[in-house]
Design a protein around this motif. Structure first.
Motif, short mmCIF file in Angstrom:
data_model
loop_
_atom_site.label_atom_id
_atom_site.label_comp_id
_atom_site.label_asym_id
_atom_site.label_seq_id
_atom_site.Cartn_x
_atom_site.Cartn_y
_atom_site.Cartn_z
N ALA A 4 -3.88 10.40 -2.38
CA ALA A 4 -3.25 9.63 -3.44
C ALA A 4 -2.65 8.44 -3.05
O ALA A 4 -1.73 8.12 -2.03
N TRP A 5 -3.42 7.18 -3.31
CA TRP A 5 -2.83 5.87 -2.81
C TRP A 5 -3.00 4.61 -3.87
O TRP A 5 -3.73 4.99 -4.82
N THR A 6 -2.12 3.72 -3.85
CA THR A 6 -2.22 2.73 -4.77
C THR A 6 -2.03 1.32 -3.74
O THR A 6 -1.31 1.53 -2.55
N LEU A 42 0.83 -1.32 -0.04
CA LEU A 42 -0.17 -0.11 -0.05
C LEU A 42 0.93 1.19 -0.02
O LEU A 42 1.75 1.64 0.87
N THR A 43 0.87 2.08 -1.01
CA THR A 43 1.38 3.34 -1.07
C THR A 43 0.66 4.54 -0.91
O THR A 43 -0.56 4.56 -1.58
N VAL A 44 0.79 5.22 0.22
CA VAL A 44 -0.04 6.56 0.54
C VAL A 44 0.96 7.74 0.36
O VAL A 44 1.94 7.95 1.14
N GLY A 45 0.48 8.38 -0.62
CA GLY A 45 1.34 9.49 -0.87
C GLY A 45 2.72 9.03 -1.53
O GLY A 45 2.81 8.21 -2.48
N ALA A 46 3.92 9.30 -0.83
CA ALA A 46 5.20 8.70 -1.26
C ALA A 46 5.56 7.71 -0.19
O ALA A 46 6.92 7.50 -0.48
N VAL A 47 4.86 7.24 0.44
CA VAL A 47 5.20 6.34 1.67
C VAL A 47 4.64 5.04 1.29
O VAL A 47 3.38 4.77 1.14
#
Length: 271
Positions: A122-124, A100-105
């Motif tokens: 912004a998440w993936t 899980l990517t939240v922003g740049a983390v």
């Protein structure tokens, strides 16, 4: 910790049709046996993914949220998961591991992992492991208030969130992932636990809508006027003001993931 993960499939033609599924004006019960292959859905911009939609807004019933149980195959996931800029979300992983990517983390989230994603985040999410990953995705249209900031995103694990006993008992407790006094949040998604013999000792009757997914164990639940047996993998959907109580008879713990809408004026305009 243990978490029920649906397996889909289809019952044999020799099995009985009768089950515990029920939909009334006050509540619904979707037993785990209703989550079969033929009722799964797909979503745009998600690859290698299927889901069971177990709650969605319905006029005159539960109106504030949707709830998915999402299964992502190895290599699957999405770089454009949420189409609604006003939607907030909670993700709770019950099987496998997701990236899980939240922003740049980037976070590696395994079973028991919990993420809150405010609107516009912004998440993936992708499954980079070698087995299926399953998570709950609870969505709500965030209700903005002038002068009240939108809460920030966070990722945690339930093992880092203590069980807070209810007054006067150690047999019933709640893991609260956000501070109940933080009015930036307009929904709470918590885990409620009962030890064998634990109970809600009165019929709660309140304005909050509920979704309850049983993670572990079994119990009898009072829904309106009916005592209903539920077990891990079952989902309950409760309309506002539906009387509710619970008795957990054992032999093990009874735990469920609970949604409720909070901290906002009820709308005075229908529709």
């Amino acid at each position: 910790m243990t978490y029920f993960v649906p397996t889909g499939g289809l019952p044999a033609q020799t099995e009985l049709t009768t089950d515990r599924a029920v939909f009334t004006e006050a509540y619904a019960v979707l037993p785990r046996g209703t989550m079969r292959d033929i009722v799964t859905s797909r979503l745009p911009h998600w690859e290698g993914t299927r889901l069971w939609v177990i709650a969605r807004p319905l006029s005159g019933f539960a109106e504030t949220f949707s709830w998915y149980v999402v299964e992502v195959a190895p290599g699957g996931g999405s770089s454009e998961p949420e189409p609604d800029p006003d939607a907030e979300a909670v993700l709770f992983v019950v099987g496998g591991v997701v990236s899980l990517t939240v922003g740049a983390v980037r976070h590696r989230v395994q079973a028991g992992g919990y993420a809150f994603l405010p609107p516009g985040t912004a998440w993936t999410l992708h499954n980079e492991a070698g087995q299926n990953a399953t998570f709950h995705w609870i969505r709500k249209a965030y209700e903005r208030v002038d002068g009240v900031a939108v809460p920030e995103a966070f990722v945690t694990h339930e093992s880092d969130v203590p069980v807070r006993p209810m007054p006067g008992t150690d047999a019933w407790g709640t893991q609260r992932f956000v501070d109940p006094d933080d009015v930036r949040h307009d929904m709470h998604v918590n885990i409620v636990s009962f030890e064998p013999g634990g109970a809600i000792p009165f019929p709660e009757t309140h304005v909050m809508e509920h979704g309850l997914y049983v993670l572990e164990g079994k119990a009898v639940y009072l829904l309106n006027k009916d005592w209903v047996e539920v077990q891990e993998g079952d989902f309950m959907w409760l309309r506002a003001f539906c009387p509710q109580a619970c008795y957990a008879g054992g032999p093990g713990r009874f735990r469920y993931l609970l949604y409720k809408d909070v901290n906002r004026h009820p709308s005075l305009r229908l529709g």
